[in-house]
Motif scaffolding. Sequence first.
Motif, PDB file in Angstrom:
ATOM      1  N   GLU A  62     -38.788  14.097   9.377  1.00 33.18           N
ATOM      2  CA  GLU A  62     -39.719  12.876   9.612  1.00 33.18           C
ATOM      3  C   GLU A  62     -41.012  13.667   9.806  1.00 33.18           C
ATOM      4  O   GLU A  62     -41.205  14.726  10.207  1.00 33.18           O
ATOM      5  CB  GLU A  62     -39.236  12.303  10.834  1.00 33.18           C
ATOM      6  CG  GLU A  62     -37.959  11.479  10.926  1.00 33.18           C
ATOM      7  CD  GLU A  62     -37.784  10.940  12.224  1.00 33.18           C
ATOM      8  OE1 GLU A  62     -38.596  10.591  12.922  1.00 33.18           O
ATOM      9  OE2 GLU A  62     -36.729  10.196  12.352  1.00 33.18           O
ATOM     10  N   THR A  63     -41.843  12.919   9.353  1.00 37.40           N
ATOM     11  CA  THR A  63     -43.429  13.246   9.390  1.00 37.40           C
ATOM     12  C   THR A  63     -43.917  12.880  10.956  1.00 37.40           C
ATOM     13  O   THR A  63     -43.714  11.912  11.445  1.00 37.40           O
ATOM     14  CB  THR A  63     -44.249  12.846   8.300  1.00 37.40           C
ATOM     15  OG1 THR A  63     -44.230  11.278   8.489  1.00 37.40           O
ATOM     16  CG2 THR A  63     -43.931  13.158   6.954  1.00 37.40           C
ATOM     17  N   LEU A  64     -44.862  13.649  11.522  1.00 41.44           N
ATOM     18  CA  LEU A  64     -45.216  13.476  12.481  1.00 41.44           C
ATOM     19  C   LEU A  64     -46.539  12.202  12.406  1.00 41.44           C
ATOM     20  O   LEU A  64     -47.174  12.165  11.571  1.00 41.44           O
ATOM     21  CB  LEU A  64     -46.268  14.853  13.076  1.00 41.44           C
ATOM     22  CG  LEU A  64     -45.055  16.045  13.626  1.00 41.44           C
ATOM     23  CD1 LEU A  64     -46.072  17.157  13.728  1.00 41.44           C
ATOM     24  CD2 LEU A  64     -44.445  15.680  14.728  1.00 41.44           C
ATOM     25  N   PRO A  65     -46.366  11.598  13.481  1.00 45.86           N
ATOM     26  CA  PRO A  65     -47.484  10.605  13.573  1.00 45.86           C
ATOM     27  C   PRO A  65     -48.671  11.047  13.773  1.00 45.86           C
ATOM     28  O   PRO A  65     -49.107  12.219  14.238  1.00 45.86           O
ATOM     29  CB  PRO A  65     -47.037   9.619  14.947  1.00 45.86           C
ATOM     30  CG  PRO A  65     -46.374  10.830  15.749  1.00 45.86           C
ATOM     31  CD  PRO A  65     -45.463  11.558  14.913  1.00 45.86           C
ATOM     32  N   THR A  66     -49.625  10.264  13.457  1.00 41.77           N
ATOM     33  CA  THR A  66     -51.243  10.594  13.427  1.00 41.77           C
ATOM     34  C   THR A  66     -51.854   9.696  14.356  1.00 41.77           C
ATOM     35  O   THR A  66     -53.050  10.094  14.570  1.00 41.77           O
ATOM     36  CB  THR A  66     -51.740  10.707  12.057  1.00 41.77           C
ATOM     37  OG1 THR A  66     -51.728   9.555  11.433  1.00 41.77           O
ATOM     38  CG2 THR A  66     -51.415  11.870  11.341  1.00 41.77           C
ATOM     39  N   ASP A  67     -51.425   8.544  14.611  1.00 44.62           N
ATOM     40  CA  ASP A  67     -52.329   7.597  15.326  1.00 44.62           C
ATOM     41  C   ASP A  67     -51.944   7.847  17.061  1.00 44.62           C
ATOM     42  O   ASP A  67     -50.775   8.377  17.202  1.00 44.62           O
ATOM     43  CB  ASP A  67     -51.826   6.061  15.278  1.00 44.62           C
ATOM     44  CG  ASP A  67     -50.249   5.769  15.572  1.00 44.62           C
ATOM     45  OD1 ASP A  67     -50.186   5.154  16.462  1.00 44.62           O
ATOM     46  OD2 ASP A  67     -49.404   6.400  14.737  1.00 44.62           O
ATOM     47  N   VAL A  68     -52.862   7.569  17.933  1.00 47.77           N
ATOM     48  CA  VAL A  68     -52.792   7.912  19.275  1.00 47.77           C
ATOM     49  C   VAL A  68     -51.760   7.313  19.983  1.00 47.77           C
ATOM     50  O   VAL A  68     -51.005   8.105  20.712  1.00 47.77           O
ATOM     51  CB  VAL A  68     -54.207   7.576  20.099  1.00 47.77           C
ATOM     52  CG1 VAL A  68     -54.143   7.728  21.538  1.00 47.77           C
ATOM     53  CG2 VAL A  68     -55.370   8.227  19.476  1.00 47.77           C
ATOM     54  N   SER A  95     -48.552   6.429  18.906  1.00 42.18           N
ATOM     55  CA  SER A  95     -47.510   7.076  18.636  1.00 42.18           C
ATOM     56  C   SER A  95     -47.454   8.437  19.059  1.00 42.18           C
ATOM     57  O   SER A  95     -46.173   9.103  19.380  1.00 42.18           O
ATOM     58  CB  SER A  95     -47.424   6.759  16.794  1.00 42.18           C
ATOM     59  OG  SER A  95     -47.320   5.622  16.386  1.00 42.18           O
ATOM     60  N   VAL A  96     -48.535   9.218  19.131  1.00 44.32           N
ATOM     61  CA  VAL A  96     -48.440  10.519  19.455  1.00 44.32           C
ATOM     62  C   VAL A  96     -48.111  10.358  20.900  1.00 44.32           C
ATOM     63  O   VAL A  96     -47.189  11.334  21.689  1.00 44.32           O
ATOM     64  CB  VAL A  96     -49.822  11.121  19.015  1.00 44.32           C
ATOM     65  CG1 VAL A  96     -49.698  12.549  20.054  1.00 44.32           C
ATOM     66  CG2 VAL A  96     -50.052  11.328  17.958  1.00 44.32           C
ATOM     67  N   LEU A  97     -48.740   9.589  21.728  1.00 48.75           N
ATOM     68  CA  LEU A  97     -48.433   9.522  23.066  1.00 48.75           C
ATOM     69  C   LEU A  97     -47.054   9.336  23.367  1.00 48.75           C
ATOM     70  O   LEU A  97     -46.325   9.700  24.258  1.00 48.75           O
ATOM     71  CB  LEU A  97     -49.426   8.441  23.874  1.00 48.75           C
ATOM     72  CG  LEU A  97     -50.718   9.021  23.847  1.00 48.75           C
ATOM     73  CD1 LEU A  97     -51.560   7.764  24.546  1.00 48.75           C
ATOM     74  CD2 LEU A  97     -50.780  10.375  24.800  1.00 48.75           C
ATOM     75  N   GLU A  98     -46.415   8.295  22.561  1.00 45.80           N
ATOM     76  CA  GLU A  98     -45.014   7.808  22.800  1.00 45.80           C
ATOM     77  C   GLU A  98     -44.162   8.921  22.565  1.00 45.80           C
ATOM     78  O   GLU A  98     -43.183   9.246  23.374  1.00 45.80           O
ATOM     79  CB  GLU A  98     -44.483   6.485  22.110  1.00 45.80           C
ATOM     80  CG  GLU A  98     -45.244   5.266  22.570  1.00 45.80           C
ATOM     81  CD  GLU A  98     -45.156   4.286  21.569  1.00 45.80           C
ATOM     82  OE1 GLU A  98     -44.570   4.459  20.330  1.00 45.80           O
ATOM     83  OE2 GLU A  98     -45.562   2.936  21.680  1.00 45.80           O
ATOM     84  N   LEU A  99     -44.253   9.585  21.443  1.00 45.19           N
ATOM     85  CA  LEU A  99     -43.470  10.930  21.031  1.00 45.19           C
ATOM     86  C   LEU A  99     -43.450  11.981  22.318  1.00 45.19           C
ATOM     87  O   LEU A  99     -42.384  12.546  22.670  1.00 45.19           O
ATOM     88  CB  LEU A  99     -44.086  11.559  19.722  1.00 45.19           C
ATOM     89  CG  LEU A  99     -43.229  12.769  19.350  1.00 45.19           C
ATOM     90  CD1 LEU A  99     -41.810  12.506  19.049  1.00 45.19           C
ATOM     91  CD2 LEU A  99     -43.683  13.210  18.136  1.00 45.19           C
ATOM     92  N   ALA A 100     -44.572  12.262  22.795  1.00 42.26           N
ATOM     93  CA  ALA A 100     -44.933  13.255  23.834  1.00 42.26           C
ATOM     94  C   ALA A 100     -44.354  12.901  25.155  1.00 42.26           C
ATOM     95  O   ALA A 100     -43.361  13.761  25.625  1.00 42.26           O
ATOM     96  CB  ALA A 100     -46.260  13.581  24.136  1.00 42.26           C
ATOM     97  N   ALA A 101     -44.423  11.718  25.204  1.00 46.07           N
ATOM     98  CA  ALA A 101     -43.721  11.106  26.637  1.00 46.07           C
ATOM     99  C   ALA A 101     -42.212  11.337  26.496  1.00 46.07           C
ATOM    100  O   ALA A 101     -41.804  11.558  27.516  1.00 46.07           O
ATOM    101  CB  ALA A 101     -43.926   9.596  26.882  1.00 46.07           C
ATOM    102  N   ARG A 102     -41.456  10.667  25.365  1.00 40.26           N
ATOM    103  CA  ARG A 102     -40.174  10.641  25.113  1.00 40.26           C
ATOM    104  C   ARG A 102     -39.752  12.329  25.165  1.00 40.26           C
ATOM    105  O   ARG A 102     -38.692  12.780  25.921  1.00 40.26           O
ATOM    106  CB  ARG A 102     -39.866  10.113  23.770  1.00 40.26           C
ATOM    107  CG  ARG A 102     -38.230   9.951  23.472  1.00 40.26           C
ATOM    108  CD  ARG A 102     -37.950   9.255  22.369  1.00 40.26           C
ATOM    109  NE  ARG A 102     -38.445   9.616  21.104  1.00 40.26           N
ATOM    110  CZ  ARG A 102     -39.525   9.018  20.332  1.00 40.26           C
ATOM    111  NH1 ARG A 102     -40.168   7.950  21.006  1.00 40.26           N
ATOM    112  NH2 ARG A 102     -40.064   9.549  19.150  1.00 40.26           N
TER     113      ARG A 102
END
Length: 503
Positions: A5-11, A13-20
């Motif tokens: 999977e490619t990493l998200p680039t919008d803020v 999605s980045v925050l959701e991924l970091a939180a998870r």
Amino acid sequence: MQGLETLPTDVRSVLELAARSMFDLFGSASEGMMLVDRNARVVWINDQYKRFLPALGFERVEDFVGHPVSGVVPNTLMHRVLETGKPILIDLLTNRAGTFVVSRIPLRDAQGQVMGALGIVLFDQPETNLQPLIAKFSLLQRDLDEARKELAAQRHAARTVGRHSKYTLASFVGSSPAAVEVKRQARRAAQSTSPVLLLGETGTGKELLAHGIHAASPRASGPFVGVNIAAVPETLLEAEFFGVAPGAYTGADRKGRDGKFKLADGGTLFLDEIGDMGLSLQAKLLRALQEGEIEPLGSNRLIPFDARIIAATSRNLRQLVEEGKFREDLYYRLNVLPIAVPPLRERRADLPALVEVLVEDIAARNGLQVPEVSAAALDLLAAQSWRGNIRELRNVLEQAAMAVEGGALGAEQLERLLRSSGLTTIATPLAPATPQTAHPPASATAHLRPLAEQVAELELQAIRAAMAHTQGNKAAAARLLGMSRATFYERLDRLAGGGGGLG
């Protein structure tokens, strides 16, 4: 590289991924996690946290979950996170289960409101994992404990050795002519042994001035003993003043008890609110002042004392004498060195300095950040009548400091606070002076002269006004201008010699 999977680039999605990812990391690497709702009740703990329950005194999860967190986890700060909405990322928590390095994070709903908090135990053996930090913490804690012990010892020594003044004349804040004159009279009175009578409205600083006179006197190393006559029942005042002989009456101390006169021996006795003293005790006080000796209650033995008397009152003693409520001979005995302490409304120029000192003291006493008082707020304060004087001003500033919690204090906030405190009429500040136009009036050119000439002209005007006010009494005029006699006479001769019309 297919299937990755490619990493998200919008803020978002980045925050959701970091939180998870962070939650997964905390769940696997931490020593335990706990969740509380907005009411500070424990709603969930993970399996790792359950091993701490026996040490906390709980056998079952049901005895822990569903209860207020402050009742099941001693010394927790989860409620503070819920109240402030701010995280406590790293902290040391110590309770019966041990010492832990913990993190506390607020949880918010879709509208941004705090709906709960997550507590994470990062380490359960910090003395091993964080040995340098714990060592530094322990050293600071030891220094704090030693400082507390030393302070307690000093306070105990002060109570047992004697009572001393808490303020100096420098504590009487102000540089207005009225304040300068009060401090000048107080310094002069400090060098005398005659009684001092402080006159002024309540809250003007009479007690502080009494402390300052004592501190500036040759008796500064002796005790300073104060008694508020209005606060002591009249039936107890005689014993309070003169002491009680051993076994003087049923229930009296078998060893007797020293009165204020005896406790103040070699120092200063401050009689606050002297105008509230009953006539029967006034006669005994007068005799003690005249003879320099007292007779304890229940004794026929006279005991000499050596105490300098400073009395204070907010009442009109002259009027009380005329009404027969205060002995005339006692009035003359006390009214040797009278000092009139001006109300705050007569020294408005001192208000900015007073506000600065008061807010700093209030912040220090309450562990708050010093609030910044705006110029508009100072103008609003200066416009009020202050019937309670500095005591009322301090009360308003203390309420304001609690309300703003270290932020800036503006005029609007202050006006709301004044209204909520029961002040029905709030004076408005004086309108600021209109700015100068690009073309100054012709009168402005009058200042385009050597400064020495302008200063001399102002001195001449001030001296003329003072001499007229005192009807030619040079000594009184010098006092009015806050000048020494020598300086006043020198300026008088110089100005008169220059054609000032004073000779």
